[in-house]
Design a protein around this motif. Structure first.
Motif, PDB file in Angstrom:
ATOM      1  N   ASP A  59      31.995-104.097 -69.314  1.00 16.72           N
ATOM      2  CA  ASP A  59      31.344-103.014 -70.053  1.00 16.72           C
ATOM      3  C   ASP A  59      29.862-103.263 -70.303  1.00 16.72           C
ATOM      4  OD1 ASP A  59      33.620-101.485 -70.239  1.00 16.72           O
ATOM      5  OD2 ASP A  59      34.326-102.497 -72.033  1.00 16.72           O
ATOM      6  N   ARG A  68      36.260-104.263 -61.913  1.00 11.51           N
ATOM      7  CA  ARG A  68      37.400-103.662 -62.613  1.00 11.51           C
ATOM      8  C   ARG A  68      37.143-102.209 -63.002  1.00 11.51           C
ATOM      9  NH1 ARG A  68      40.693-106.096 -67.873  1.00 11.51           N
ATOM     10  NH2 ARG A  68      41.702-104.126 -68.475  1.00 11.51           N
ATOM     11  N   TYR A  69      35.926-101.882 -63.348  1.00 12.38           N
ATOM     12  CA  TYR A  69      35.618-100.558 -63.895  1.00 12.38           C
ATOM     13  C   TYR A  69      34.898 -99.702 -62.860  1.00 12.38           C
ATOM     14  CZ  TYR A  69      36.729-102.997 -68.210  1.00 12.38           C
ATOM     15  OH  TYR A  69      37.369-103.748 -69.178  1.00 12.38           O
ATOM     16  N   ASP A 102      39.772 -97.549 -65.172  1.00  9.70           N
ATOM     17  CA  ASP A 102      39.969 -98.969 -65.445  1.00  9.70           C
ATOM     18  C   ASP A 102      41.128 -99.435 -64.584  1.00  9.70           C
ATOM     19  OD1 ASP A 102      40.387-101.507 -66.349  1.00  9.70           O
ATOM     20  OD2 ASP A 102      40.764-100.972 -68.444  1.00  9.70           O
TER      21      ASP A 102
END
Length: 466
Positions: free
Chosen positions: A288, A323-324, A257
């Protein structure tokens, strides 16, 4: 009735005229100008990318002390500058032989004796040897060459020649780089015109050969310099480094993350153990709920003892603001062993220019789920805009005397509306606007219906006795 309609129109206009304020954004940073210039440039720190809601930075504004938004525009990302290395002096040897055979009839070899280069040619006794060309020794040059700079004797004037440039690694097979490059030096009336630089496509070779057509005057040289090909300098980047967490249900998989939407175009993988080599796959997603999207595959390594380690180079990717991240390691080589890797994302610093309108201090506000992009094109905000070699915006010649771009630095991040501004909630302004529109339409429909009834009702003058 007219007063009611006017009231609704006034309410509708009021809702449309609602302006954004710093309180509509999650975070802010005060800006410190370095002078009274009309336009100021700001380089965004990593904290801005960590706090925005949009990867394209569309939820970013600049406000003055009165809470008014001022115009801003984005500068294009800086391009990698080219470094032009210094000219390299090269050893050269005159090639002499029969004019009819040309340089192809000259058999040469270079022998190294005690650190010196000795040229051996197939001299034939009794045959006059003419200057046919030159052999340039570039065997010690590691980078490709892209041009030769020739130096002529001071007494050589009124010279016009066409030179062929060839390259070889074994002095047997030659490849033509330039067939007829003009070389000239002309003098008249105390003026001199010279063209002594021969350009060609960047080429790395041990030897080069310069020659000219049979019957042309011989070209006397005093020195030969080699110009290395220009190299791209890597633009400095900002970096965000985070530790991974191992996936419980998938061996060799690690999640990261980054803590923000950083427009990364370089990645570094820091392996937990020395002497590790692995084939990996990198995937990313914005949140997510999205599916993982494959970004790239690479071979990463960390070899050697402490203090003398060799690590894999940075991984170049298409700019990615997700972001992930997910790392999948091929387990055929045993994976990464104990520990978890770290991921570092690098990006080119984003810069904006804003108009220094209104009272100071200015404030950078960012982080909003409802804000939309409002940036101007840079050519609109900065007259005659262009980018110089150092990445700085430059005003056009016509506007340079009146337009100057200064610098502004950012202070620490402070909270405005907080995280609530980044969460999608009820947009009362939008709902109020739609309600006003619907009520206005209903009012107009009621007025039209009432007017139609009045027109359809017979007047008192239209009686039976009329």
């Amino acid at each position: 009735m007219k007063k009611s309609l006017a009231g609704w129109l006034w309410l509708l206009w009021s809702l449309l005229a609602l302006a954004e304020s710093p309180g509509d954004f999650a975070f802010g940073m005060l800006l410190r100008p370095d002078g009274p210039q009309p336009l100021l440039r700001v380089d965004l720190p990593a904290a801005v990318h960590a706090g925005v809601s949009r990867a394209d930075l569309g939820d970013l504004r600049v406000f003055n002390a009165a809470g008014e938004a001022v115009p801003h525009a984005w500068l294009p990302p800086p391009s990698a500058p080219r470094a032009r290395p210094a000219l390299l002096p090269l050893r050269y040897f005159a090639l002499r032989g029969e004019a009819a055979a040309g340089v192809d009839g000259v058999e040469v070899r270079i022998e190294r004796q005690g650190g010196r280069a000795v040229l051996r040619m197939n001299d034939r006794a009794g045959v006059p040897a003419m200057l046919l060309g030159y052999l340039v020794d570039a065997s010690t040059v590691e980078q490709p060459l892209q041009a030769f700079a020739l130096e002529l004797p001071a007494t050589a004037d009124d010279l016009v020649a066409r030179v062929r440039v060839e390259a070889s690694d074994d002095l047997v097979r030659w490849t033509t780089l330039v067939s007829e490059a003009p070389v000239l030096r002309l003098a008249a009336g105390g003026q001199r015109l010279e063209r002594l630089r021969i350009e060609f496509a960047p080429r790395r070779a041990k030897y080069f050969r310069l020659s000219w057509a049979a019957g042309s005057p011989a070209l006397q040289l005093a020195a030969v310099g080699g110009e290395p090909a220009a190299t791209l300098l890597e633009v400095p980047r900002q970096w965000q480094q985070v530790a991974g967490s191992a996936e419980r249900d998938a061996a060799g998989s690690y999640r990261f993350d980054l803590g923000g939407q950083f427009p990364a175009d370089r990645l570094r993988l820091l392996l937990p153990q020395a002497n590790s080599v692995a084939v990996v796959e990198l995937l990313s997603r914005a949140n997510d709920r999205d599916a993982w999207r494959r970004v790239t595959t690479a071979t990463v390594y960390r070899l050697g003892a402490a203090g003398q380690e060799v690590v894999s180079p940075e991984i170049a990717i298409v700019p990615n603001g997700d972001r992930y991240w997910l790392l999948r390691v091929d387990q055929r080589g045993g994976g990464l062993g104990a520990g978890v890797p770290e991921l570092a994302a690098g990006w080119l610093t984003r810069s904006l220019v804003f108009a220094a309108r209104g009272p100071t201090p200015f404030q950078l506000a960012f982080g909003s789920s409802s804000a939309q992009p409002t940036a101007y094109p840079i050519t609109t905000l900065v007259p005659g805009h262009r980018i110089a070699d150092d990445g700085q915006p430059v005003a056009g010649a016509a506007a340079a005397a009146s337009v100057e771009i200064g610098r502004a630095t950012t202070a620490a991040v402070h909270t405005l509306a907080g995280e609530g501004a980044r969460r999608a909630g009820i947009d009362w302004q939008r709902w109020g606007l739609w309600a006003s529109l619907l009520l206005g339409v209903a009012l107009l429909a009621w007025m039209a219906w009432r007017l139609a009834r009045q027109l359809a009702r017979p007047s008192q003058d239209d009686g039976p006795g009329a």
